[in-house]
Design a protein around this motif. Structure first.
Motif, short mmCIF file in Angstrom:
data_model
loop_
_atom_site.label_atom_id
_atom_site.label_comp_id
_atom_site.label_asym_id
_atom_site.label_seq_id
_atom_site.Cartn_x
_atom_site.Cartn_y
_atom_site.Cartn_z
N ASP A 71 25.13 30.36 -30.89
CA ASP A 71 25.38 31.80 -30.74
C ASP A 71 25.49 32.21 -29.27
O ASP A 71 26.45 32.86 -28.87
CB ASP A 71 24.27 32.62 -31.42
CG ASP A 71 24.19 32.36 -32.92
OD1 ASP A 71 25.22 32.01 -33.52
OD2 ASP A 71 23.09 32.51 -33.47
N SER A 72 24.50 31.80 -28.48
CA SER A 72 24.54 32.20 -27.08
C SER A 72 25.66 31.47 -26.34
O SER A 72 26.24 32.02 -25.40
CB SER A 72 23.19 31.96 -26.41
OG SER A 72 22.86 30.59 -26.35
N ALA A 73 26.01 30.26 -26.77
CA ALA A 73 27.11 29.52 -26.14
C ALA A 73 28.43 30.26 -26.39
O ALA A 73 29.22 30.47 -25.45
CB ALA A 73 27.19 28.10 -26.68
N ALA A 74 28.67 30.66 -27.64
CA ALA A 74 29.90 31.40 -27.96
C ALA A 74 29.94 32.72 -27.19
O ALA A 74 30.97 33.09 -26.62
CB ALA A 74 29.96 31.66 -29.47
N MET A 75 28.80 33.42 -27.13
CA MET A 75 28.74 34.70 -26.43
C MET A 75 29.03 34.52 -24.94
O MET A 75 29.83 35.26 -24.36
CB MET A 75 27.38 35.35 -26.62
CG MET A 75 27.22 36.66 -25.88
SD MET A 75 25.62 37.45 -26.13
CE MET A 75 24.50 36.23 -25.43
N LEU A 76 28.39 33.54 -24.31
CA LEU A 76 28.60 33.31 -22.88
C LEU A 76 30.05 32.96 -22.59
O LEU A 76 30.65 33.49 -21.65
CB LEU A 76 27.68 32.20 -22.38
CG LEU A 76 27.79 31.85 -20.89
CD1 LEU A 76 27.41 33.05 -20.02
CD2 LEU A 76 26.92 30.64 -20.55
N TYR A 77 30.63 32.10 -23.40
CA TYR A 77 32.02 31.68 -23.22
C TYR A 77 32.96 32.89 -23.27
O TYR A 77 33.79 33.08 -22.40
CB TYR A 77 32.38 30.66 -24.30
CG TYR A 77 33.72 30.00 -24.10
CD1 TYR A 77 33.82 28.79 -23.43
CD2 TYR A 77 34.88 30.58 -24.59
CE1 TYR A 77 35.05 28.18 -23.24
CE2 TYR A 77 36.11 29.98 -24.42
CZ TYR A 77 36.20 28.77 -23.73
OH TYR A 77 37.42 28.18 -23.55
N VAL A 78 32.79 33.72 -24.31
CA VAL A 78 33.68 34.87 -24.50
C VAL A 78 33.44 35.94 -23.43
O VAL A 78 34.40 36.49 -22.87
CB VAL A 78 33.53 35.46 -25.92
CG1 VAL A 78 34.26 36.77 -26.06
CG2 VAL A 78 34.03 34.45 -26.95
N LEU A 79 32.18 36.23 -23.12
CA LEU A 79 31.90 37.24 -22.09
C LEU A 79 32.45 36.80 -20.73
O LEU A 79 32.98 37.62 -19.98
CB LEU A 79 30.40 37.53 -21.99
CG LEU A 79 29.79 38.32 -23.15
CD1 LEU A 79 28.29 38.51 -22.93
CD2 LEU A 79 30.48 39.66 -23.33
N ASN A 80 32.33 35.53 -20.42
CA ASN A 80 32.86 35.02 -19.16
C ASN A 80 34.38 35.18 -19.12
O ASN A 80 34.94 35.60 -18.11
CB ASN A 80 32.45 33.55 -18.98
CG ASN A 80 32.78 33.03 -17.61
OD1 ASN A 80 32.39 33.61 -16.59
ND2 ASN A 80 33.49 31.93 -17.55
N LYS A 81 35.01 34.86 -20.23
CA LYS A 81 36.47 35.01 -20.34
C LYS A 81 36.88 36.47 -20.19
O LYS A 81 37.82 36.80 -19.46
CB LYS A 81 36.92 34.44 -21.69
CG LYS A 81 38.39 34.28 -21.85
CD LYS A 81 38.70 33.56 -23.17
CE LYS A 81 40.19 33.40 -23.34
NZ LYS A 81 40.53 32.65 -24.54
N LEU A 82 36.18 37.36 -20.89
CA LEU A 82 36.48 38.80 -20.79
C LEU A 82 36.23 39.34 -19.39
O LEU A 82 37.00 40.16 -18.89
CB LEU A 82 35.64 39.59 -21.81
CG LEU A 82 36.08 39.51 -23.26
CD1 LEU A 82 35.04 40.16 -24.16
CD2 LEU A 82 37.44 40.17 -23.45
N ALA A 83 35.16 38.89 -18.76
CA ALA A 83 34.82 39.35 -17.41
C ALA A 83 35.94 38.99 -16.44
O ALA A 83 36.30 39.80 -15.57
CB ALA A 83 33.50 38.75 -16.96
#
Length: 185
Positions: free
Chosen positions: A17-29
């Motif tokens: 869960d946190s891996a998917a979130m970090l990946y996507v948030l980093n991409k969005l950022a």
């Protein structure tokens, strides 16, 4: 949930869960621009468990070009979760590990987020977690906690607390796992 100028502390556990979130948030950022992502992992001091998760979190952060900040119960409270539970058992106290762990984890994440001047703290609660929490609070008639369920906790900003966001509340645990598999995380 993200705005230009945000410094987003991201609670990372080493799990899907946190891996998917970090990946996507980093991409969005990167796409939005002017947003800083700071992954934070809380080491509870659970022998044989957390050390494996730390390796996974470090590998993901390296892949994403992010520096992982690790904070621990030991540095924040002077005890690991393991030593806390040992003391509990010695004194024959009745509290559950989850009771202590949840409070210590939230406190540790918030403290770390404040230290890096984060404007938001992202946590990896998915749709399954939200449903479970909703029904538990409903059964307890806990209206105050029911109000906090959502992507934005809706809490009034206070100096001592970093605003928490939950970007994954519309994604199931299974979807997070599949996303991680597809992205080879």
């Amino acid at each position: 949930l993200l705005r230009r100028g945000d410094i987003v502390a991201v609670g990372v556990s080493g799990g899907k869960d946190s891996a998917a979130m970090l990946y996507v948030l980093n991409k969005l950022a990167k796409k939005i621009g002017s947003i800083k992502i700071i992954p934070i992992l809380v080491d509870e001091g659970i022998l044989g468990y957390r050390n494996k998760a730390i390796l996974k979190a470090k590998a993901l952060c390296k892949q994403l070009g992010l520096d992982l900040k690790i904070v621990s119960y030991k540095e924040n409270f002077g005890l690991t979760l393991d030593s806390t539970l040992k003391k509990r058992d010695e004194k024959k106290l009745g509290f559950k590990a989850c009771s202590v762990c949840g409070v210590f984890r939230k406190s540790s994440l918030n403290k770390a987020a404040r230290l890096v001047s984060a404007t938001k703290l992202a946590v990896g609660h998915n749709a399954d977690d939200i449903a479970q929490t909703f029904f538990l609070n409903l059964m307890r008639s806990d209206v105050k906690r029911l109000k906090k369920i959502g992507a934005d906790t809706g809490e009034i900003e206070q100096d001592l607390f970093v605003k928490r966001i939950k970007p994954l509340i519309y994604n199931t645990e299974r979807e997070c796992a599949l996303y991680c598999e597809l992205k080879k995380m």
